[in-house]
Design an enzyme around this catalytic site. Structure first.
Site, PDB file in Angstrom:
ATOM      1  N   SER A 279      34.642  17.420  12.971  1.00 42.80           N
ATOM      2  CA  SER A 279      33.546  16.701  12.185  1.00 42.80           C
ATOM      3  C   SER A 279      32.190  16.459  13.067  1.00 42.80           C
ATOM      4  O   SER A 279      32.506  16.080  14.213  1.00 42.80           O
ATOM      5  CB  SER A 279      34.092  15.380  11.619  1.00 42.80           C
ATOM      6  OG  SER A 279      33.132  14.956  10.761  1.00 42.80           O
TER       7      SER A 279
ATOM      8  N   TYR B  51      37.525   6.620  12.345  1.00 41.89           N
ATOM      9  CA  TYR B  51      37.332   8.272  12.096  1.00 41.89           C
ATOM     10  C   TYR B  51      36.568   9.157  13.031  1.00 41.89           C
ATOM     11  O   TYR B  51      36.861   9.835  13.428  1.00 41.89           O
ATOM     12  CB  TYR B  51      36.684   8.356  10.842  1.00 41.89           C
ATOM     13  CG  TYR B  51      36.647   9.809  10.119  1.00 41.89           C
ATOM     14  CD1 TYR B  51      37.791  10.556  10.142  1.00 41.89           C
ATOM     15  CD2 TYR B  51      35.405  10.382   9.898  1.00 41.89           C
ATOM     16  CE1 TYR B  51      37.861  12.046   9.518  1.00 41.89           C
ATOM     17  CE2 TYR B  51      35.460  11.773   9.545  1.00 41.89           C
ATOM     18  CZ  TYR B  51      36.490  12.512   9.162  1.00 41.89           C
ATOM     19  OH  TYR B  51      36.493  13.864   8.759  1.00 41.89           O
TER      20      TYR B  51
HETATM   21  N1  LIG Z   1      35.066  16.373   3.498  1.00 42.47           N
HETATM   22  C1  LIG Z   1      34.312  16.108   4.455  1.00 42.47           C
HETATM   23  O1  LIG Z   1      33.017  15.719   4.305  1.00 42.47           O
HETATM   24  C2  LIG Z   1      34.833  16.611   5.761  1.00 42.47           C
HETATM   25  C3  LIG Z   1      33.716  16.721   6.985  1.00 42.47           C
HETATM   26  C4  LIG Z   1      34.125  16.967   7.995  1.00 42.47           C
HETATM   27  C5  LIG Z   1      35.138  17.207   8.514  1.00 42.47           C
HETATM   28  N2  LIG Z   1      36.382  17.216   7.363  1.00 42.47           N
HETATM   29  C6  LIG Z   1      37.527  17.407   7.881  1.00 42.47           C
HETATM   30  O2  LIG Z   1      38.204  18.499   7.408  1.00 42.47           O
HETATM   31  C7  LIG Z   1      39.684  18.350   7.038  1.00 42.47           C
HETATM   32  C8  LIG Z   1      39.739  18.828   5.451  1.00 42.47           C
HETATM   33  O3  LIG Z   1      39.170  17.980   4.807  1.00 42.47           O
HETATM   34  P1  LIG Z   1      38.944  17.996   3.515  1.00 42.47           P
HETATM   35  O4  LIG Z   1      37.721  17.567   2.820  1.00 42.47           O
HETATM   36  O5  LIG Z   1      39.295  19.161   3.038  1.00 42.47           O
HETATM   37  O6  LIG Z   1      39.767  16.887   2.710  1.00 42.47           O
HETATM   38  P2  LIG Z   1      41.033  16.717   1.538  1.00 42.47           P
HETATM   39  O7  LIG Z   1      40.799  17.590   0.475  1.00 42.47           O
HETATM   40  O8  LIG Z   1      41.679  15.449   1.349  1.00 42.47           O
HETATM   41  O9  LIG Z   1      42.176  18.009   2.375  1.00 42.47           O
HETATM   42  C9  LIG Z   1      43.038  17.373   3.508  1.00 42.47           C
HETATM   43  C10 LIG Z   1      44.379  18.081   3.632  1.00 42.47           C
HETATM   44  O10 LIG Z   1      45.164  17.436   4.724  1.00 42.47           O
HETATM   45  C11 LIG Z   1      46.523  17.580   4.417  1.00 42.47           C
HETATM   46  N3  LIG Z   1      47.261  16.339   4.892  1.00 42.47           N
HETATM   47  C12 LIG Z   1      46.934  15.092   4.789  1.00 42.47           C
HETATM   48  N4  LIG Z   1      47.908  14.527   5.578  1.00 42.47           N
HETATM   49  C13 LIG Z   1      48.741  15.384   6.040  1.00 42.47           C
HETATM   50  C14 LIG Z   1      50.135  15.599   6.876  1.00 42.47           C
HETATM   51  N5  LIG Z   1      50.487  14.446   7.341  1.00 42.47           N
HETATM   52  N6  LIG Z   1      50.567  16.630   7.123  1.00 42.47           N
HETATM   53  C15 LIG Z   1      50.079  17.631   6.758  1.00 42.47           C
HETATM   54  N7  LIG Z   1      48.978  17.734   5.827  1.00 42.47           N
HETATM   55  C16 LIG Z   1      48.284  16.644   5.500  1.00 42.47           C
HETATM   56  C17 LIG Z   1      46.610  17.261   2.955  1.00 42.47           C
HETATM   57  O11 LIG Z   1      47.578  17.992   1.881  1.00 42.47           O
HETATM   58  P3  LIG Z   1      48.805  17.146   1.577  1.00 42.47           P
HETATM   59  O12 LIG Z   1      48.136  15.533   1.263  1.00 42.47           O
HETATM   60  O13 LIG Z   1      49.255  17.914   0.283  1.00 42.47           O
HETATM   61  O14 LIG Z   1      49.776  16.792   2.676  1.00 42.47           O
HETATM   62  C18 LIG Z   1      45.218  18.226   2.435  1.00 42.47           C
HETATM   63  O15 LIG Z   1      45.491  19.424   2.222  1.00 42.47           O
HETATM   64  C19 LIG Z   1      40.078  17.196   7.432  1.00 42.47           C
HETATM   65  O16 LIG Z   1      40.497  17.317   9.074  1.00 42.47           O
HETATM   66  C20 LIG Z   1      38.665  16.293   7.510  1.00 42.47           C
HETATM   67  O17 LIG Z   1      38.858  14.949   8.506  1.00 42.47           O
HETATM   68  C21 LIG Z   1      36.117  16.759   6.251  1.00 42.47           C
END
Ligand SMILES: NC(=O)c1ccc[n+]([C@@H]2O[C@H](COP(=O)([O-])OP(=O)(O)OC[C@H]3O[C@@H](n4cnc5c(N)ncnc54)[C@H](OP(=O)(O)O)[C@@H]3O)[C@@H](O)[C@H]2O)c1
Length: 261
Positions: A146, A159
């Site tokens: 991120s 974070y």
């Molecule tokens: N959205 C943003 O603004 C943003 C910006 C920069 C970076 N990111 C990063 O991008 C990544 C994806 O984010 P997103 O926005 O797509 O969020 P999201 O929609 O909440 O997706 C998170 C994913 O992680 C999985 N997960 C969580 N805990 C887990 C565990 N213990 N074991 C296996 N899977 C797990 C969840 O699936 P289950 O709950 O089904 O396990 C879900 O598929 C993250 O690392 C986040 O920090 C996000």
């Protein structure tokens, strides 16, 4: 032009995607499958993974996996390797918990964030490294960290710290593996409007989650990040995009975001 990596000698390339049940990971599975990859979708929620597999069809397998659990991760890796070669691993599992200042934040929130984002990435990457390096043409590890890992902001101590650690993990791995048939690609997104990321961060408070994106013209989407990942992994095997820092046009930095009135 270096030889490209479009297809291995054994057929379609196979990519493992963690966090594939929603957001960026789910979008990445759809994008890579559309580009001819076989995808293995990992997450904890089986119903979401099954729905994704139904949508994609034969090119998608799924394995339920909690990356914070050593046994669950090892079992998932065993299942994956039983199914064939692995050419790419995309680490999307993760997220933020809380946005409280250091004075009052919960130690437990920081511990959980470190466990899923950093140790989760470490657990599965470590276990799949031999297979990735043995893939025809070499393998690729993508770490979705991120911009929070580049620039701290108020309330982001936990974070930002773990996302910085994920970036360091990627950089260190690249140093350690130089000369090996492995690419390590960091993808650092800014503000991405996925349905669950902010909802999880604010412990299910929809109003707080909505406020993050309110008035921001066109935040990034999961598809935008998936497109970046797809581009980077589809380049020739010898081309390593070290880091992609990607933000919406309306976001100059974590603290400098344009809002329409
Ligand atoms: N959205 C943003 O603004 C943003 C910006 C920069 C970076 N990111 C990063 O991008 C990544 C994806 O984010 P997103 O926005 O797509 O969020 P999201 O929609 O909440 O997706 C998170 C994913 O992680 C999985 N997960 C969580 N805990 C887990 C565990 N213990 N074991 C296996 N899977 C797990 C969840 O699936 P289950 O709950 O089904 O396990 C879900 O598929 C993250 O690392 C986040 O920090 C996000």
């Amino acid at each position: 032009m270096a030889e490209n990596n479009k297809e291995s000698e054994t057929g379609a390339r196979r990519a493992v995607i963690t966090g594939a049940s929603s957001g960026i990971g789910r979008a990445t599975a759809l994008h890579l499958a559309a580009k001819g990859w076989k995808v293995v979708a990992l997450a904890r929620r089986e119903d979401r993974l099954a729905a994704l597999a139904d949508q994609i069809g034969d090119a998608c397998e799924y394995v339920v996996c909690d990356v914070t659990d050593e046994a669950s991760t090892q079992a998932a890796v065993d299942t994956i390797l039983h199914g064939g070669d692995v050419k790419a691993l995309v680490n999307c599992a993760g997220g933020a918990i809380g946005q409280d200042p250091i004075e009052s934040c919960e130690v437990e929130d920081w511990r959980r964030m470190y466990d899923v984002n950093v140790l989760g990435t470490l657990r599965i990457t470590q276990k799949l490294l031999p297979a990735l390096k043995a893939a025809p043409g070499g393998g690729t590890v993508v770490v979705v960290s991120s911009t929070a890992g580049i620039e701290p902001y108020e309330g982001g101590g936990g974070y930002c710290g773990v996302k910085s650690a994920e970036r360091v993990l990627a950089q260190t791995l690249r140093f350690e593996q130089v000369g090996e048939p492995l690419r390590v690609i960091d993808v650092s997104p800014g503000m991405v409007e996925t349905k669950e990321f902010s909802l999880n961060r604010f412990h299910g408070d929809q109003a707080k989650a909505d406020a993050v994106y309110a008035g921001v013209p066109s935040p990034l989407t999961g598809d935008d990040i998936a497109e970046c990942i797809e581009w980077a992994v589809d380049l020739p095997d010898s081309v390593d995009i070290d880091s992609i820092v990607v933000r919406p046009r309306a976001q100059a930095s974590a603290q400098r975001v344009y809002h329409e009135r």
